[in-house]
Design a protein around this motif. Structure first.
Motif, PDB file in Angstrom:
ATOM      1  N   TYR A  49     -67.368 -39.106  87.477  1.00 52.39           N
ATOM      2  CA  TYR A  49     -66.082 -38.438  87.611  1.00 52.39           C
ATOM      3  C   TYR A  49     -65.231 -38.845  86.410  1.00 52.39           C
ATOM      4  N   PRO A  50     -64.918 -37.899  85.517  1.00 50.73           N
ATOM      5  CA  PRO A  50     -64.317 -38.259  84.223  1.00 50.73           C
ATOM      6  C   PRO A  50     -62.927 -38.865  84.321  1.00 50.73           C
ATOM      7  N   HIS A  51     -62.214 -38.573  85.421  1.00 51.52           N
ATOM      8  CA  HIS A  51     -60.845 -39.070  85.536  1.00 51.52           C
ATOM      9  C   HIS A  51     -60.778 -40.421  86.226  1.00 51.52           C
ATOM     10  N   MET A  52     -61.918 -41.022  86.465  1.00 51.16           N
ATOM     11  CA  MET A  52     -61.926 -42.328  87.135  1.00 51.16           C
ATOM     12  C   MET A  52     -62.681 -43.339  86.286  1.00 51.16           C
ATOM     13  N   ILE A  90     -57.340 -37.188  80.802  1.00 55.24           N
ATOM     14  CA  ILE A  90     -58.554 -37.916  81.088  1.00 55.24           C
ATOM     15  C   ILE A  90     -58.816 -38.863  79.927  1.00 55.24           C
ATOM     16  N   LYS A  91     -58.792 -40.164  80.243  1.00 52.83           N
ATOM     17  CA  LYS A  91     -58.801 -41.179  79.194  1.00 52.83           C
ATOM     18  C   LYS A  91     -60.057 -41.076  78.336  1.00 52.83           C
ATOM     19  N   GLY A  92     -59.834 -41.152  77.059  1.00 50.61           N
ATOM     20  CA  GLY A  92     -60.967 -41.155  76.147  1.00 50.61           C
ATOM     21  C   GLY A  92     -61.412 -39.770  75.745  1.00 50.61           C
ATOM     22  N   MET A  93     -60.883 -38.748  76.415  1.00 46.61           N
ATOM     23  CA  MET A  93     -61.250 -37.391  76.027  1.00 46.61           C
ATOM     24  C   MET A  93     -60.234 -36.872  75.042  1.00 46.61           C
ATOM     25  N   PRO A 101     -58.433 -33.200  91.738  1.00 47.92           N
ATOM     26  CA  PRO A 101     -57.772 -34.020  90.704  1.00 47.92           C
ATOM     27  C   PRO A 101     -58.331 -33.767  89.300  1.00 47.92           C
ATOM     28  N   TYR A 102     -59.619 -33.568  89.226  1.00 44.79           N
ATOM     29  CA  TYR A 102     -60.247 -33.310  87.933  1.00 44.79           C
ATOM     30  C   TYR A 102     -59.807 -31.938  87.396  1.00 44.79           C
ATOM     31  N   ARG A 150     -56.233 -31.731  86.124  1.00 45.73           N
ATOM     32  CA  ARG A 150     -56.057 -32.316  84.793  1.00 45.73           C
ATOM     33  C   ARG A 150     -56.505 -31.343  83.705  1.00 45.73           C
ATOM     34  N   LEU A 166     -65.631 -45.126  95.108  1.00 48.39           N
ATOM     35  CA  LEU A 166     -65.061 -43.986  95.842  1.00 48.39           C
ATOM     36  C   LEU A 166     -65.773 -43.719  97.172  1.00 48.39           C
ATOM     37  N   ALA A 220     -65.753 -41.364  79.350  1.00 49.09           N
ATOM     38  CA  ALA A 220     -65.788 -40.857  77.984  1.00 49.09           C
ATOM     39  C   ALA A 220     -65.852 -41.984  76.949  1.00 49.09           C
ATOM     40  N   ASN A 221     -65.498 -43.191  77.364  1.00 48.25           N
ATOM     41  CA  ASN A 221     -65.578 -44.313  76.424  1.00 48.25           C
ATOM     42  C   ASN A 221     -66.890 -45.082  76.526  1.00 48.25           C
ATOM     43  N   VAL A 277     -62.231 -35.648  94.198  1.00 47.53           N
ATOM     44  CA  VAL A 277     -62.848 -35.496  92.877  1.00 47.53           C
ATOM     45  C   VAL A 277     -62.494 -34.166  92.223  1.00 47.53           C
ATOM     46  N   TYR A 297     -63.249 -45.735  81.119  1.00 52.18           N
ATOM     47  CA  TYR A 297     -63.473 -44.371  81.581  1.00 52.18           C
ATOM     48  C   TYR A 297     -64.802 -43.864  81.002  1.00 52.18           C
TER      49      TYR A 297
END
Ligand SMILES: Nc1ncnc2c1ncn2[C@@H]1O[C@H](COP(=O)(O)OP(=O)(O)O)[C@@H](O)[C@H]1O
Ligand SMILES: [Mg+2]
Lengths: 238, 241
Positions: B89-92, A232-235, A155-156, A159, B100, B135-136, A152, B133
């Motif tokens: 977790y924002p990237h997942m 990061i999708k959507g950001m 990887p976060y 990015r 996870l 954020a959406n 977590v 994700y």
């Protein structure tokens, strides 16, 4: 007697100079890429050490970063090249000094170790921008500290820090030119060499300049692709 | 059962928890309320060992939390936690968020974990968001994913730390409904919340904390109809406007 400088751009491709430049470019790319791999792996590791709960690990990480980022890179390089082999004892030092292309390896290691300290700082900043609750949320699911970082947090954080890492990746190619001071035949070295032989340093240096520029732009393009893939999708614009 | 015995905790010189005692029996829901800074979040984090404490003991399902010999990671698998700001977790994707820990900790296969995750997403009412994700997603949807993430470890206990206080009013209900279902199905829960409708519906006991102490405890009726302390009266008049 002539005063006007006569340009001769053919020193950039004429035999054997074209080969020299190509070889120099290859060495620059090899040193940059290999050093970057060291810098990334070691930098992520050291950056992570600096925020773990183990005091000794934190101390080690901090000591590393402060040591490497506060000494000019050229001094570090001289140190590794001239004094580095002695660290292994006199006997081994003799053998190490006989390694062919020692300066090539020293450049990679030296540049890698130095850049790792800078990567570590970015990684740490990335970690710091992640909230305490986010860490605790991971742990609350039963994951260990190592799993938490591995799956977590790292990887976060990576990015988040793609933009400063792009800068470091660019810088590593530029810094590789310092290795000419230990006799490494990289791109800058070769342009000097052409100057020494042909007295057309202006053309040779200009050529090298454009090659560095092209290399840099390629890195920017490459990192742009990475960023697009891993954003990061959507950001929006983080 | 969660047993909290004489727990005191300090941050430096500052005593954040003062001799806390409480027993949460199996299948019970206990609501904790109290002003900001009174130590509610800290108490929750002591229960799953995210915060150490200096005095007393906490025993969860017979296992002592503050015993160096306790495998705290193992214990946390049995205690789900939900946070005020979701902390996905924002990237997942939602699905990856939920699978996870089951994959890495419980060693489920990806397929098993995803099946489990989809069931949970249906249970919280958003199976169609599996591949989105965070954020959406709206706040309410994110919090429901976070609840599903906690439930994916099949915990015996759930801790909620103000799960609706970062949400827009129109989303509060969708999250509370999930929590009410959980409580009614017999989950053992400790919820920090000021949602008194929720407390009335499912709380077996309400604790009121102030300055690190539990200053009042009782059923919903007892607490709201007959608050004993001035502080509690004050607090109740504030949250009821
Ligand atoms: N890590 C920390 N270090 C120092 N003080 C803290 C820390 N966490 C919380 N506190 C303090 O402890 C008190 C209780 O905090 P908290 O448990 O978050 O209260 P609540 O959840 O009831 O608002 C607050 O005064 C807060 O500032
Ligand atoms: Mg709180």
């Amino acid at each position: 007697m002539r005063f006007a400088y006569e340009f001769d751009w053919s020193v950039l491709w004429r035999h054997p100079y074209g080969i020299w430049i190509l070889k120099g470019l290859l060495v620059t790319i090899e040193v940059g890429l290999l050093a970057w791999i060291i810098a990334l792996i070691l930098g992520i590791f050291i950056g992570t050490l600096r925020i773990t709960t183990w005091r000794w690990m934190r101390f080690l990480g901090t000591a590393y970063v402060e040591l490497f980022r506060n000494i000019p890179f050229i001094v570090q390089l001289f140190f590794w090249f001239y004094a580095g082999p002695m660290l292994f004892g006199e006997k081994l030092a003799h053998q190490i000094n006989r390694i062919p292309d020692l300066n090539f390896y020293v450049a990679i290691i030296g540049l890698g170790l130095y850049t790792a300290s800078r990567v570590a700082e970015h990684v740490r900043a990335g970690f710091a921008s992640i909230s305490r609750d986010q860490y605790q949320a991971v742990l609350s699911t039963g994951m260990t500290q190592v799993q938490m970082y591995r799956y977590v947090i790292i990887p976060y954080a990576l990015r988040i820090i793609i933009p400063p890492l792009t800068t470091e990746f660019l810088t590593i190619f530029k810094n590789s030119s310092v290795a000419m001071t230990i006799g490494l035949a990289e791109l800058t070295f070769q342009s000097y060499r052409i100057d020494a032989v042909t007295f057309h340093g202006l053309e040779a240096t200009t050529g090298a300049m454009f090659i560095y520029l092209f290399l840099g732009l390629s890195v920017v393009k490459f990192m742009g692709l990475i960023e697009k893939k891993y954003k990061i999708k959507g950001m929006v614009g983080r | 059962m969660i047993e909290i015995k004489n727990v005191s905790k300090w941050f430096g010189d500052f005593q954040v928890l003062k001799n806390i005692n409480e027993v949460i029996r199996q299948n019970q829901t206990v609501v904790v309320c109290g002003p900001s800074g009174s130590g509610k979040s800290t108490l929750l984090r002591c229960i799953n060992g995210l915060e150490p404490f200096q005095q007393g003991e906490i025993i969860v399902g017979g296992v002592k939390v503050n015993d160096p010999k306790t495998n705290i990671y193992k214990l946390r698998q049995k205690i789900g936690m939900v946070f005020q700001r979701f902390e996905l977790y924002p990237h997942m994707t939602a699905l990856q968020n939920i699978t996870l820990a089951p994959i890495k900790v419980l060693k489920l296969s990806k397929k098993e974990a995803e099946e489990r995750a989809m069931k949970l997403l249906e249970r919280v009412g958003i199976p169609e968001k599996a591949n989105e994700y965070p954020a959406n997603l709206s706040g309410g949807q994110q919090q429901r994913v976070a609840i599903a993430r906690a439930l994916a470890m099949e915990p015996e206990y759930m801790l909620f730390d103000e799960p609706t206080s970062a949400l827009d009013p129109e989303m509060i209900k969708e999250v509370l409904d999930v929590m009410i279902d959980l409580a009614k199905e017999g989950m053992t829960m400790l919820c920090v919340t000021h949602e008194m409708g929720f407390a009335r519906e499912v709380a077996d006991e309400i604790l009121f904390m102030d300055y690190g102490q539990i200053v009042e405890r009782g059923t919903y009726e007892e607490f709201f109809k007959n608050p004993k302390t001035e502080r509690a009266k004050d607090f109740i008049s504030h949250i009821l406007h």
